[in-house]
Design an enzyme around this catalytic site. Sequence first.
Site, mmCIF file in Angstrom:
data_model
loop_
_atom_site.group_PDB
_atom_site.id
_atom_site.type_symbol
_atom_site.label_atom_id
_atom_site.label_comp_id
_atom_site.label_asym_id
_atom_site.label_seq_id
_atom_site.Cartn_x
_atom_site.Cartn_y
_atom_site.Cartn_z
ATOM 1 N N ASP A 303 49.770 -41.572 9.510
ATOM 2 C CA ASP A 303 48.174 -41.708 9.404
ATOM 3 C C ASP A 303 47.654 -43.319 9.321
ATOM 4 O O ASP A 303 47.140 -44.167 8.749
ATOM 5 C CB ASP A 303 47.658 -41.582 7.839
ATOM 6 N N CYS A 343 41.332 -43.224 12.481
ATOM 7 C CA CYS A 343 40.351 -43.431 12.078
ATOM 8 C C CYS A 343 39.562 -44.173 13.072
ATOM 9 O O CYS A 343 38.816 -45.260 12.926
ATOM 10 C CB CYS A 343 40.955 -44.124 10.898
#
Length: 398
Positions: A303, A343
Amino acid sequence: MTPSPLPVLRLKPKTKPQAIRRGYPWVYANEVVTDRRTRAMSPGTIALLEDADRSPLALVGVNPNSKIIGRVLDGPDAAHPDQAWFAARLRKALSLRERLFPTPFYRLVHAEADGLPGVIIDRFGDIAVVQPNAAWADALLADLAAALAEVTGVTTILKNAGGRGRALEGLDDVDAVLLGAAPSAPVPVEMNGATYMADLMGGQKTGLFFDQRPNHAFASGLAQDARVLDVFSHVGGFGLAALAGGAVSAQCVDGSEAALDLAEQGAARMGAADKLTTTKGDAFEVLTALGEETATFDLVVCDPPAFAPSHKAREAGLRAYERVARLAAPLVAEDGYLVLCSCSHAADLSAFTGACLRGIGRAGRRAQLIHTGQAGPDHPLLPQLAESGYLKALFFRL
């Protein structure tokens, strides 16, 4: 018709106003007449946006120093934003979150999607952390803070000035306490059965990433009896969720010693300290070293921060995501799971998926895509603004 007392921002004759009428929230500097009066507006000025024929379109917050010169706040007949105006927007935002979540730990305001362009507010019980990432909100911060206390009853309000958007708007990077007293210790936050420690003063962003909550939950469902590797772990987002889901072990990798220390504190609060290990280091180097050791895990999660924060960085960012997938895939045991997240709003879902599949393929693995996740419902999308749907989480079985 009585002329508006507000200054005017006017679209150029060739700029079509349909997008604004249909809900698009941004006006770009190259779309407006930038005459002497426009350039003289101070950042944060509230103005009336007109089309080329002088027909009113919207109330906007202006920043002549930004590529986004105008942010749509309300209809053209609305009054200048004040505490009551902010309170009305905040009540709408709060009503959604209170319906969604049993405890007051969530993103309360998600910028344009909640009608407050550039404003992020994360709530941690009686504490709210505000990121006023647009000049208009920074100029009206006192009214915003007063309305926030009025509507939510929070007793502490912190200003976080570390957002990338503030730099683009030409705003300061000075954090501040707007109400109450700064917390003297990290705040425990329970989500998906895990306990996270949020550093609201010195941590990344506002202290915790609420957006990954549903993806943490899905990963937790894959974690029973699993050995887990959580890379770019921050305070243990996926690793602690996996332990809550029955993982036998979790290794968290991050470049921040402080974030890893918070992960260890969270594991201790969960009674899982003996199942968590942490590794401080460059994620690419750690992934490479684990590959050389032929280490394997049942669940691997990567992530990373935004590798493609802008269109200019898109291609380099996609190559970085491909590299993450290539290095992580060999670490996944047969029939294990690989979770890859982005993101970056500049890398859309299709492009990000392609980069991940190229990396997995270059590693010699075959993949099933079993789930595609996005941000939780406290991070709503504004349909007219693709950038508001920035988070992507791909769950593969290899």
